[in-house]
Design a protein around this motif. Sequence first.
Motif, PDB file in Angstrom:
ATOM      1  N   LYS A 140       0.558  -1.152   0.077  1.00  0.00           N
ATOM      2  CA  LYS A 140      -0.145   0.006   0.071  1.00  0.00           C
ATOM      3  C   LYS A 140       0.961   1.162   0.024  1.00  0.00           C
ATOM      4  O   LYS A 140       0.709   2.138  -0.847  1.00  0.00           O
ATOM      5  CB  LYS A 140      -1.030  -0.118   1.123  1.00  0.00           C
ATOM      6  CG  LYS A 140      -1.929   1.072   1.432  1.00  0.00           C
ATOM      7  CD  LYS A 140      -1.778   2.496   1.453  1.00  0.00           C
ATOM      8  CE  LYS A 140      -2.565   3.423   1.792  1.00  0.00           C
ATOM      9  NZ  LYS A 140      -2.756   3.938   3.076  1.00  0.00           N
ATOM     10  N   LYS A 141       1.812   1.282   0.878  1.00  0.00           N
ATOM     11  CA  LYS A 141       2.774   2.510   0.993  1.00  0.00           C
ATOM     12  C   LYS A 141       3.419   2.861  -0.542  1.00  0.00           C
ATOM     13  O   LYS A 141       3.737   4.088  -0.891  1.00  0.00           O
ATOM     14  CB  LYS A 141       3.602   2.252   2.173  1.00  0.00           C
ATOM     15  CG  LYS A 141       2.993   2.400   3.528  1.00  0.00           C
ATOM     16  CD  LYS A 141       3.723   2.284   4.770  1.00  0.00           C
ATOM     17  CE  LYS A 141       3.094   2.288   5.864  1.00  0.00           C
ATOM     18  NZ  LYS A 141       2.198   1.126   6.474  1.00  0.00           N
ATOM     19  N   GLN A 142       4.122   1.475  -0.975  1.00  0.00           N
ATOM     20  CA  GLN A 142       4.742   1.921  -2.209  1.00  0.00           C
ATOM     21  C   GLN A 142       3.814   2.403  -3.435  1.00  0.00           C
ATOM     22  O   GLN A 142       4.062   3.332  -3.892  1.00  0.00           O
ATOM     23  CB  GLN A 142       5.302   0.449  -2.759  1.00  0.00           C
ATOM     24  CG  GLN A 142       6.362   0.388  -3.810  1.00  0.00           C
ATOM     25  CD  GLN A 142       7.308   1.506  -3.532  1.00  0.00           C
ATOM     26  OE1 GLN A 142       7.885   1.398  -2.286  1.00  0.00           O
ATOM     27  NE2 GLN A 142       7.614   2.316  -4.436  1.00  0.00           N
TER      28      GLN A 142
ATOM     29  N   LEU B 211       0.973   3.978  -2.929  1.00  0.00           N
ATOM     30  CA  LEU B 211       0.796   5.361  -2.478  1.00  0.00           C
ATOM     31  C   LEU B 211       1.726   6.278  -3.015  1.00  0.00           C
ATOM     32  O   LEU B 211       1.605   7.418  -3.525  1.00  0.00           O
ATOM     33  CB  LEU B 211       0.824   5.633  -0.869  1.00  0.00           C
ATOM     34  CG  LEU B 211       0.487   6.761  -0.195  1.00  0.00           C
ATOM     35  CD1 LEU B 211      -0.683   7.612  -0.578  1.00  0.00           C
ATOM     36  CD2 LEU B 211       0.756   6.800   1.538  1.00  0.00           C
ATOM     37  N   ALA B 212       3.055   6.061  -2.876  1.00  0.00           N
ATOM     38  CA  ALA B 212       4.048   6.849  -3.359  1.00  0.00           C
ATOM     39  C   ALA B 212       3.974   7.120  -4.921  1.00  0.00           C
ATOM     40  O   ALA B 212       4.171   7.986  -5.566  1.00  0.00           O
ATOM     41  CB  ALA B 212       5.345   6.639  -3.052  1.00  0.00           C
TER      42      ALA B 212
ATOM     43  N   ILE C 170       1.109   9.475  -6.234  1.00  0.00           N
ATOM     44  CA  ILE C 170       1.070  10.797  -5.697  1.00  0.00           C
ATOM     45  C   ILE C 170       0.809  11.570  -7.082  1.00  0.00           C
ATOM     46  O   ILE C 170       1.424  11.379  -8.005  1.00  0.00           O
ATOM     47  CB  ILE C 170       2.543  11.083  -5.294  1.00  0.00           C
ATOM     48  CG1 ILE C 170       2.470  10.625  -3.986  1.00  0.00           C
ATOM     49  CG2 ILE C 170       2.844  12.529  -5.177  1.00  0.00           C
ATOM     50  CD1 ILE C 170       2.873  11.091  -2.713  1.00  0.00           C
TER      51      ILE C 170
ATOM     52  N   PRO D 215       0.054  15.214  -7.814  1.00  0.00           N
ATOM     53  CA  PRO D 215      -0.038  16.799  -7.131  1.00  0.00           C
ATOM     54  C   PRO D 215      -0.752  17.554  -8.212  1.00  0.00           C
ATOM     55  O   PRO D 215      -1.661  18.361  -7.472  1.00  0.00           O
ATOM     56  CB  PRO D 215       1.420  17.201  -6.891  1.00  0.00           C
ATOM     57  CG  PRO D 215       2.499  16.349  -7.403  1.00  0.00           C
ATOM     58  CD  PRO D 215       1.718  14.891  -7.814  1.00  0.00           C
TER      59      PRO D 215
ATOM     60  N   CYS E  84      -4.347  16.672  -8.215  1.00  0.00           N
ATOM     61  CA  CYS E  84      -4.886  17.026  -6.708  1.00  0.00           C
ATOM     62  C   CYS E  84      -5.287  18.671  -6.850  1.00  0.00           C
ATOM     63  O   CYS E  84      -6.151  18.783  -6.150  1.00  0.00           O
ATOM     64  CB  CYS E  84      -4.246  16.413  -5.728  1.00  0.00           C
ATOM     65  SG  CYS E  84      -4.472  14.397  -5.657  1.00  0.00           S
ATOM     66  N   LYS E  85      -4.330  19.245  -6.930  1.00  0.00           N
ATOM     67  CA  LYS E  85      -4.368  20.608  -6.899  1.00  0.00           C
ATOM     68  C   LYS E  85      -5.530  21.036  -7.537  1.00  0.00           C
ATOM     69  O   LYS E  85      -6.162  22.182  -7.205  1.00  0.00           O
ATOM     70  CB  LYS E  85      -3.049  21.286  -7.477  1.00  0.00           C
ATOM     71  CG  LYS E  85      -2.801  22.737  -7.179  1.00  0.00           C
ATOM     72  CD  LYS E  85      -2.332  23.215  -5.696  1.00  0.00           C
ATOM     73  CE  LYS E  85      -1.894  24.392  -5.669  1.00  0.00           C
ATOM     74  NZ  LYS E  85      -3.144  25.544  -5.385  1.00  0.00           N
TER      75      LYS E  85
ATOM     76  N   LEU F  76      -6.884  16.208   1.588  1.00  0.00           N
ATOM     77  CA  LEU F  76      -5.438  16.102   1.469  1.00  0.00           C
ATOM     78  C   LEU F  76      -4.855  15.051   2.227  1.00  0.00           C
ATOM     79  O   LEU F  76      -3.748  14.782   1.984  1.00  0.00           O
ATOM     80  CB  LEU F  76      -5.233  17.586   2.338  1.00  0.00           C
ATOM     81  CG  LEU F  76      -5.433  18.909   1.448  1.00  0.00           C
ATOM     82  CD1 LEU F  76      -5.545  19.843   2.420  1.00  0.00           C
ATOM     83  CD2 LEU F  76      -4.471  18.974   0.251  1.00  0.00           C
ATOM     84  N   THR F  77      -5.476  14.609   3.188  1.00  0.00           N
ATOM     85  CA  THR F  77      -4.673  13.733   4.077  1.00  0.00           C
ATOM     86  C   THR F  77      -5.150  12.222   4.527  1.00  0.00           C
ATOM     87  O   THR F  77      -4.518  11.234   4.852  1.00  0.00           O
ATOM     88  CB  THR F  77      -4.831  14.597   5.705  1.00  0.00           C
ATOM     89  OG1 THR F  77      -6.104  14.440   5.968  1.00  0.00           O
ATOM     90  CG2 THR F  77      -4.300  15.624   5.784  1.00  0.00           C
TER      91      THR F  77
ATOM     92  N   THR G  75      -5.474   8.714   3.104  1.00  0.00           N
ATOM     93  CA  THR G  75      -5.024   7.804   2.090  1.00  0.00           C
ATOM     94  C   THR G  75      -5.572   6.507   2.203  1.00  0.00           C
ATOM     95  O   THR G  75      -5.065   5.401   2.170  1.00  0.00           O
ATOM     96  CB  THR G  75      -3.673   7.456   1.988  1.00  0.00           C
ATOM     97  OG1 THR G  75      -3.311   6.935   3.389  1.00  0.00           O
ATOM     98  CG2 THR G  75      -2.818   9.041   2.125  1.00  0.00           C
TER      99      THR G  75
END
Lengths: 417, 417
Positions: free
Chosen positions: A156-158, A160-161, A164, A166, A169-170, A218-219, A221
Amino acid sequence: MAYRALSEEEAKEYALGIPGLFEQGAQLTSREIGDGNLNLVFHLQDKKSDRSVIFKQALPYARVVGESWPLSLDRARIESEALQLQHEILPGLVPKVYHFDKELSLTIMEDLSDHIILRKGLIEAKTYPEFAKHIGHFIAHTTFYQSDFFLAPEVKKQKLAEFINPDLCKITEDLVFTDPYYNAEKNSFNPLIEEQVKELWVNQELKGQVAQLKYKFLTATEALIHGDLHTGSIFVTSASTKVIDPEFAYFGPIGFDIGAVFANFVLNFAAQEVRIKNVEQRNVYQQYLLESIHQIWDVFEQQFTLLSLSQATDPSLRNEAFVQQFIQQVKEDALGFAGCKVIRRVVGLAHVADLDTIVDDTERAYAEKLSLYVGQQLILHRQKWAKEQSISAPIRSSFQQWEEKQHDTATRFGSVG
Amino acid sequence: MAYRALSEEEAKEYALGIPGLFEQGAQLTSREIGDGNLNLVFHLQDKKSDRSVIFKQALPYARVVGESWPLSLDRARIESEALQLQHEILPGLVPKVYHFDKELSLTIMEDLSDHIILRKGLIEAKTYPEFAKHIGHFIAHTTFYQSDFFLAPEVKKQKLAEFINPDLCKITEDLVFTDPYYNAEKNSFNPLIEEQVKELWVNQELKGQVAQLKYKFLTATEALIHGDLHTGSIFVTSASTKVIDPEFAYFGPIGFDIGAVFANFVLNFAAQEVRIKNVEQRNVYQQYLLESIHQIWDVFEQQFTLLSLSQATDPSLRNEAFVQQFIQQVKEDALGFAGCKVIRRVVGLAHVADLDTIVDDTERAYAEKLSLYVGQQLILHRQKWAKEQSISAPIRSSFQQWEEKQHDTATRFGSVG
């Protein structure tokens, strides 16, 4: 090959260079059919075999504001990878990806020309009996299998990266959660609703609630979500549903995808209020829209619960009390995000055709004010509404409340005059 | 230089090769002083100038279970970068980093030998009048400046990816949130509390609440947190506080750091119940521990609120109602995480010296049962407790409740006997 935006001719040449994409001796036609703001879309067809495919190429800027709004091409990789992950989970509900070219930010995929864009169907007051089931199924499965419920934590963490995102999302952070709540340059709205829009800008309670939802975006995941699941990102026939365009995909709150679908049904509901002149027909269609919201939630809730309790790989999350509380939170989030997405489509930069194609300014303003009212109620009362038996009942009441208010006002003015 | 674990002699040679670390002609002594499980720690001192530094080198495995538990060396980079970020924000509250060697996973930093480990001080019932203020300040500032309140969203997302820390997060996920709640092989507890531990394992309500907290740890990327802020990670004198060892740093929930400090004060409170035999002295010290919890929260709340309302770069988060709601949520999380961290130190693999150095098994069991009771109350009642005026009052009541229960039981048995 270094990046360059393809022409129709170049797309054809490229297609012939991919082994197996078309039969040998194919006679290709190539047509740019994109109506989006961020990408080129080509329809390529072999006149001999009738086989056709879609080329989608990301542009390095947002078209809507010229070349001045640069956008990372990495979103093409994200979209292509998200599509392939979704295809693995649910082969029937997304287009098949045939080829991805990282340099060109180009995805070649299944042609869905036999489907139409759901938004178009809903504007024409068509009904899709399978859609609610399909999309509830889609959201439950794509999020469950790309979340901490199923993925090993290090995987999951891999991911997530890797996801990403940006730039995209912006766009959401600004256009959905920020701009509509102050006098932003990029806003755009019907001058006839100025009073209602200005009320938003000074409503500190509402802005506090929107900040909570933005902060969650924003936070949190929770899962790899689609990130832009409006009715323009969904192709349908009466029997089939295909979800496209996951270029906004990132690890975010699951309620965001559900809320996006809800919002677009609410916007269509408000638009039909002036679009369908026959009261009986209108009631029937609006009833269909609300039932769809109800069914989407039901299917999502049932399937996500079942998946969590039977297939969660982390045994500590396979706890009934936790799953129930979690689903309740997703419901609350979905209602709140729906409200934000309704409001941004009336006040913000990007509108929806459901409302924008209402020709008469006053009629359009009526539907827009109605949308703004229900949008705000969704945000402000999401916690309470999420606890009610039916998810669509409070939305219906909210529409009725506004109608009654209009009626009261009319009567009041009438008696004065 | 390829990775290899340094010997005392090699550390000396390495030090002399770093220009400016010691004066020319330095006569170095080198001593491995690590008592941790995951790293080598060398104390290097120049006999001529008296200057000393610390070498901290990550090992590629966890010592506690031999070489069989491999751990990514990348945590040394994370620790060194986190220390440097914290030093930029709060120069006085972390050791200064002089040098980082990625290949060797080696950080050379300020020697803090004039300080003692806070846990040791608390076990000896010492008081630290500045500590609560310092640590509240530390948590408020390090989290605020490394969160969506302050960082531009694209910078936050980039940092989120850089601080992905799967191996160390997994340790927390397993040892704090999972293992204590079933009969896990790695658990370790006093046989005299078996009954109380088995009660945890079948308490579905508690496990559901712990799942909520675990899920938050897995998904809430609120800020770059320390991730392991127990009293063994904090050096103190009566006037100074230095936070060390941020190798567990990652983007996680802000309440986790606050909860870690609270938990270690609660554990010390429980331990003092049998350690300090003089009732009056005991009451005074336990009062100090509860006041510290109270003051840590107060300082954090005031400073984070002030920072948010004055320095949040995202104007939509600079909303009073939102900030208030957010801080309230952090409070609730902090209490819940504190509960989890108390329980894991009694039931799980890694204990705390506050309890473990109580020689008498029955006395230790008494303090452990007390810890387990208060830990569970913290988890189960965190929402209610977070709404009370004082954060320490319900913790105090919870301790008293348990004492009274023991007394009742004793009386009951007494009257039977």
